[in-house]
Design a protein around this motif. Structure first.
Motif, PDB file in Angstrom:
ATOM      1  N   MET A 183       0.835  -1.193   0.000  1.00 48.28           N
ATOM      2  CA  MET A 183       0.000   0.000   0.000  1.00 48.28           C
ATOM      3  C   MET A 183       0.875   1.250   0.000  1.00 48.28           C
ATOM      4  O   MET A 183       1.820   1.351   0.788  1.00 48.28           O
ATOM      5  N   ARG A 184       0.563   2.182  -0.886  1.00 44.91           N
ATOM      6  CA  ARG A 184       1.254   3.466  -0.907  1.00 44.91           C
ATOM      7  C   ARG A 184       0.358   4.523  -0.269  1.00 44.91           C
ATOM      8  O   ARG A 184      -0.863   4.498  -0.450  1.00 44.91           O
ATOM      9  N   LEU A 185       0.980   5.447   0.429  1.00 46.34           N
ATOM     10  CA  LEU A 185       0.247   6.561   1.022  1.00 46.34           C
ATOM     11  C   LEU A 185       0.777   7.851   0.419  1.00 46.34           C
ATOM     12  O   LEU A 185       1.981   8.136   0.478  1.00 46.34           O
ATOM     13  N   SER A 186      -0.126   8.620  -0.179  1.00 46.46           N
ATOM     14  CA  SER A 186       0.244   9.867  -0.842  1.00 46.46           C
ATOM     15  C   SER A 186      -0.616  10.998  -0.310  1.00 46.46           C
ATOM     16  O   SER A 186      -1.561  10.785   0.456  1.00 46.46           O
ATOM     17  N   THR A 187      -0.288  12.213  -0.727  1.00 49.97           N
ATOM     18  CA  THR A 187      -1.072  13.365  -0.318  1.00 49.97           C
ATOM     19  C   THR A 187      -1.403  14.216  -1.537  1.00 49.97           C
ATOM     20  O   THR A 187      -0.786  14.080  -2.591  1.00 49.97           O
ATOM     21  N   CYS A 188      -2.397  15.081  -1.372  1.00 53.47           N
ATOM     22  CA  CYS A 188      -2.783  16.021  -2.423  1.00 53.47           C
ATOM     23  C   CYS A 188      -2.753  17.417  -1.815  1.00 53.47           C
ATOM     24  O   CYS A 188      -3.512  17.714  -0.888  1.00 53.47           O
ATOM     25  N   ILE A 189      -1.855  18.246  -2.332  1.00 51.49           N
ATOM     26  CA  ILE A 189      -1.663  19.599  -1.813  1.00 51.49           C
ATOM     27  C   ILE A 189      -2.332  20.572  -2.764  1.00 51.49           C
ATOM     28  O   ILE A 189      -1.857  20.775  -3.891  1.00 51.49           O
ATOM     29  N   LEU A 190      -3.434  21.151  -2.358  1.00 49.57           N
ATOM     30  CA  LEU A 190      -4.106  22.100  -3.229  1.00 49.57           C
ATOM     31  C   LEU A 190      -3.201  23.307  -3.475  1.00 49.57           C
ATOM     32  O   LEU A 190      -2.473  23.740  -2.561  1.00 49.57           O
ATOM     33  N   PRO A 191      -3.236  23.885  -4.696  1.00 46.61           N
ATOM     34  CA  PRO A 191      -2.296  24.968  -5.048  1.00 46.61           C
ATOM     35  C   PRO A 191      -2.760  26.324  -4.525  1.00 46.61           C
ATOM     36  O   PRO A 191      -2.974  27.275  -5.277  1.00 46.61           O
ATOM     37  N   VAL A 192      -2.902  26.411  -3.208  1.00 51.74           N
ATOM     38  CA  VAL A 192      -3.409  27.634  -2.582  1.00 51.74           C
ATOM     39  C   VAL A 192      -2.340  28.351  -1.757  1.00 51.74           C
ATOM     40  O   VAL A 192      -2.593  29.431  -1.230  1.00 51.74           O
ATOM     41  N   HIS A 193      -1.153  27.761  -1.649  1.00 55.42           N
ATOM     42  CA  HIS A 193      -0.117  28.295  -0.771  1.00 55.42           C
ATOM     43  C   HIS A 193       0.848  29.190  -1.559  1.00 55.42           C
ATOM     44  O   HIS A 193       1.452  28.740  -2.535  1.00 55.42           O
ATOM     45  N   ARG A 194       0.986  30.429  -1.146  1.00 56.61           N
ATOM     46  CA  ARG A 194       2.001  31.286  -1.756  1.00 56.61           C
ATOM     47  C   ARG A 194       3.387  30.694  -1.468  1.00 56.61           C
ATOM     48  O   ARG A 194       3.683  30.307  -0.338  1.00 56.61           O
ATOM     49  N   TRP A 195       4.211  30.610  -2.505  1.00 55.97           N
ATOM     50  CA  TRP A 195       5.481  29.883  -2.377  1.00 55.97           C
ATOM     51  C   TRP A 195       6.381  30.495  -1.315  1.00 55.97           C
ATOM     52  O   TRP A 195       7.029  29.782  -0.546  1.00 55.97           O
ATOM     53  N   GLN A 198       8.029  20.311   1.102  1.00 65.25           N
ATOM     54  CA  GLN A 198       9.183  19.679   1.759  1.00 65.25           C
ATOM     55  C   GLN A 198       8.740  18.834   2.944  1.00 65.25           C
ATOM     56  O   GLN A 198       9.302  17.759   3.188  1.00 65.25           O
ATOM     57  N   ARG A 199       7.729  19.291   3.669  1.00 64.90           N
ATOM     58  CA  ARG A 199       7.222  18.506   4.795  1.00 64.90           C
ATOM     59  C   ARG A 199       6.586  17.212   4.305  1.00 64.90           C
ATOM     60  O   ARG A 199       6.719  16.158   4.951  1.00 64.90           O
ATOM     61  N   ALA A 200       5.899  17.258   3.156  1.00 64.42           N
ATOM     62  CA  ALA A 200       5.318  16.043   2.584  1.00 64.42           C
ATOM     63  C   ALA A 200       6.398  15.013   2.299  1.00 64.42           C
ATOM     64  O   ALA A 200       6.218  13.810   2.537  1.00 64.42           O
ATOM     65  N   GLU A 201       7.556  15.470   1.816  1.00 67.45           N
ATOM     66  CA  GLU A 201       8.666  14.548   1.577  1.00 67.45           C
ATOM     67  C   GLU A 201       9.224  14.016   2.895  1.00 67.45           C
ATOM     68  O   GLU A 201       9.489  12.814   3.021  1.00 67.45           O
ATOM     69  N   GLU A 202       9.390  14.888   3.878  1.00 67.45           N
ATOM     70  CA  GLU A 202       9.916  14.465   5.175  1.00 67.45           C
ATOM     71  C   GLU A 202       9.027  13.406   5.832  1.00 67.45           C
ATOM     72  O   GLU A 202       9.526  12.488   6.504  1.00 67.45           O
ATOM     73  N   LEU A 203       7.714  13.528   5.638  1.00 67.57           N
ATOM     74  CA  LEU A 203       6.777  12.583   6.245  1.00 67.57           C
ATOM     75  C   LEU A 203       6.746  11.234   5.533  1.00 67.57           C
ATOM     76  O   LEU A 203       6.127  10.287   6.026  1.00 67.57           O
ATOM     77  N   GLY A 204       7.395  11.149   4.386  1.00 65.62           N
ATOM     78  CA  GLY A 204       7.497   9.870   3.688  1.00 65.62           C
ATOM     79  C   GLY A 204       6.380   9.571   2.718  1.00 65.62           C
ATOM     80  O   GLY A 204       6.234   8.413   2.288  1.00 65.62           O
ATOM     81  N   PHE A 205       5.569  10.565   2.333  1.00 61.72           N
ATOM     82  CA  PHE A 205       4.532  10.310   1.340  1.00 61.72           C
ATOM     83  C   PHE A 205       5.164   9.849   0.033  1.00 61.72           C
ATOM     84  O   PHE A 205       6.227  10.337  -0.371  1.00 61.72           O
ATOM     85  N   HIS A 206       4.500   8.927  -0.639  1.00 55.04           N
ATOM     86  CA  HIS A 206       5.015   8.414  -1.904  1.00 55.04           C
ATOM     87  C   HIS A 206       4.951   9.484  -2.994  1.00 55.04           C
ATOM     88  O   HIS A 206       5.925   9.718  -3.716  1.00 55.04           O
ATOM     89  N   THR A 207       3.794  10.128  -3.117  1.00 59.66           N
ATOM     90  CA  THR A 207       3.570  11.153  -4.134  1.00 59.66           C
ATOM     91  C   THR A 207       2.832  12.323  -3.501  1.00 59.66           C
ATOM     92  O   THR A 207       1.989  12.130  -2.620  1.00 59.66           O
ATOM     93  N   ALA A 208       3.148  13.523  -3.943  1.00 61.89           N
ATOM     94  CA  ALA A 208       2.336  14.691  -3.613  1.00 61.89           C
ATOM     95  C   ALA A 208       1.708  15.179  -4.908  1.00 61.89           C
ATOM     96  O   ALA A 208       2.410  15.585  -5.834  1.00 61.89           O
ATOM     97  N   TYR A 209       0.403  15.084  -4.976  1.00 60.17           N
ATOM     98  CA  TYR A 209      -0.349  15.530  -6.139  1.00 60.17           C
ATOM     99  C   TYR A 209      -0.861  16.950  -5.900  1.00 60.17           C
ATOM    100  O   TYR A 209      -0.867  17.450  -4.774  1.00 60.17           O
ATOM    101  N   THR A 210      -1.325  17.577  -6.969  1.00 62.25           N
ATOM    102  CA  THR A 210      -2.042  18.836  -6.837  1.00 62.25           C
ATOM    103  C   THR A 210      -3.133  18.894  -7.895  1.00 62.25           C
ATOM    104  O   THR A 210      -3.091  18.145  -8.879  1.00 62.25           O
ATOM    105  N   TYR A 211      -4.114  19.758  -7.687  1.00 67.16           N
ATOM    106  CA  TYR A 211      -5.200  19.914  -8.650  1.00 67.16           C
ATOM    107  C   TYR A 211      -4.714  20.738  -9.842  1.00 67.16           C
ATOM    108  O   TYR A 211      -3.940  21.682  -9.681  1.00 67.16           O
ATOM    109  N   ASP A 212      -5.185  20.389 -11.033  1.00 63.81           N
ATOM    110  CA  ASP A 212      -4.863  21.152 -12.235  1.00 63.81           C
ATOM    111  C   ASP A 212      -6.143  21.830 -12.737  1.00 63.81           C
ATOM    112  O   ASP A 212      -6.789  21.362 -13.664  1.00 63.81           O
ATOM    113  N   HIS A 213      -6.504  22.916 -12.065  1.00 62.09           N
ATOM    114  CA  HIS A 213      -7.653  23.735 -12.446  1.00 62.09           C
ATOM    115  C   HIS A 213      -7.208  25.189 -12.557  1.00 62.09           C
ATOM    116  O   HIS A 213      -6.182  25.581 -11.998  1.00 62.09           O
TER     117      HIS A 213
END
Length: 301
Positions: A1-13, A22-37
């Protein structure tokens, strides 16, 4: 089983956006996705909302292991030729860490943003099929010429091609029969959010939602069996569940998530995607519990 996250593109860089990825990577998520809208529904409609490809490009430079992907890109405002060029570039910048989540889209704000009426349902499905097929060709060939009903390409160069061979993986979001066949034929993964008719019903329950998703899996298996007869993988694509749209309270505790994930692993899912918590939205959750799930839950499955 893989555990991933989806980060909505609402955060100013410059105001915490980099740190979220970077925190998503530190937590060990397999993939960080985002919405393409171009924008999304309330409460996000009138707030910050950034482009998916530039966001993932920045995230590629801020991380080193985390896979990056869209959930999902659609034909609503994309053309296969320009999208393919951006994907080849992003795959190169990230060192081969990109997944394209792709779906047919809907009659949303994206469908009218370019000043036209939303496509009828049949045309939307026709366009989706042509869109995915041409993307597959563009990303696996050095030079492509193609004339389609909706999308064409003339001597389009895609050099040097994708880092990932034969191309970046596709995660196809689909629930109808035509979309399921596309997932079986072109998808390295299939994505569902559940059945909205069941999840949004007044008497919605987790059990009814699971039954509806099990029926979707049966339809996917039937589509894969048809493609297997043509020499494709009989096991079909990996199964991905984007959570946050079913009547489950899986983020209440680590135990609640482990029970949820174990149930869906039993149904045959390979990857579960959790939305990064956002206050005052349907994706609100306790950040401490969320991070505890990311770090501890898979070991308990």
């Amino acid at each position: 089983m893989r555990l991933s996250t989806c980060i909505l593109p609402v955060h100013r860089w410059a105001d915490g956006g980099r740190e979220v990825w970077q925190r998503a990577e530190e937590l060990g998520f397999h993939t960080a996705y985002t919405y393409d809208h171009l924008s999304w529904r309330e409460p996000f409609r009138d707030g910050p909302w950034f482009g998916a490809v530039p966001t993932m490009t920045a995230a590629a430079g801020a991380t080193s292991r985390l896979r990056l992907g869209t959930l999902v890109t659609s034909p609503n405002f994309r053309h296969p030729v320009t999208l393919a060029k951006e994907l080849v570039s992003l795959d190169d910048i990230s060192g081969g860490r990109v997944t394209l989540g792709v779906g047919a889209g809907s009659a949303s704000a994206d469908a009218t943003a370019l000043g036209r009426e939303p496509w009828p349902v049949r045309e939307r499905a026709d366009r989706f099929g042509e869109f995915v097929a041409l993307l597959d060709t563009l990303l696996t060939q050095d030079v492509t010429t193609h004339t389609g009903t909706y999308y064409s390409a003339h001597e389009v160069r895609m050099l040097p091609g994708c880092v990932q061979r034969p191309r970046i993986p596709f995660a196809v979001a689909a629930t109808g029969p035509r979309g399921m066949r596309l997932a079986a034929r072109y998808g390295q993964a299939w994505v569902t959010t559940g059945d909205p008719k069941v999840s949004n019903a007044p008497d919605a329950t987790p059990a009814r939602s699971r039954t509806a998703i099990a029926a979707q899996l049966d339809r996917l298996a039937a589509a894969c069996a048809t493609d297997a007869a043509e020499g494709r993988d009989a096991d079909g694509p990996r199964k991905v569940l984007l959570t946050g749209f079913t009547p489950d309270r899986l983020l209440d505790s680590v135990d609640a998530f482990v029970d949820f994930a174990g149930t869906y692993a039993g149904l045959g899912f390979d990857e579960i995607v959790l939305h990064w918590p956002l206050p005052d939205s349907r994706f609100a959750a306790d950040q401490t519990v969320f991070e505890k799930i990311a770090s501890d839950a898979l070991a308990q499955l």
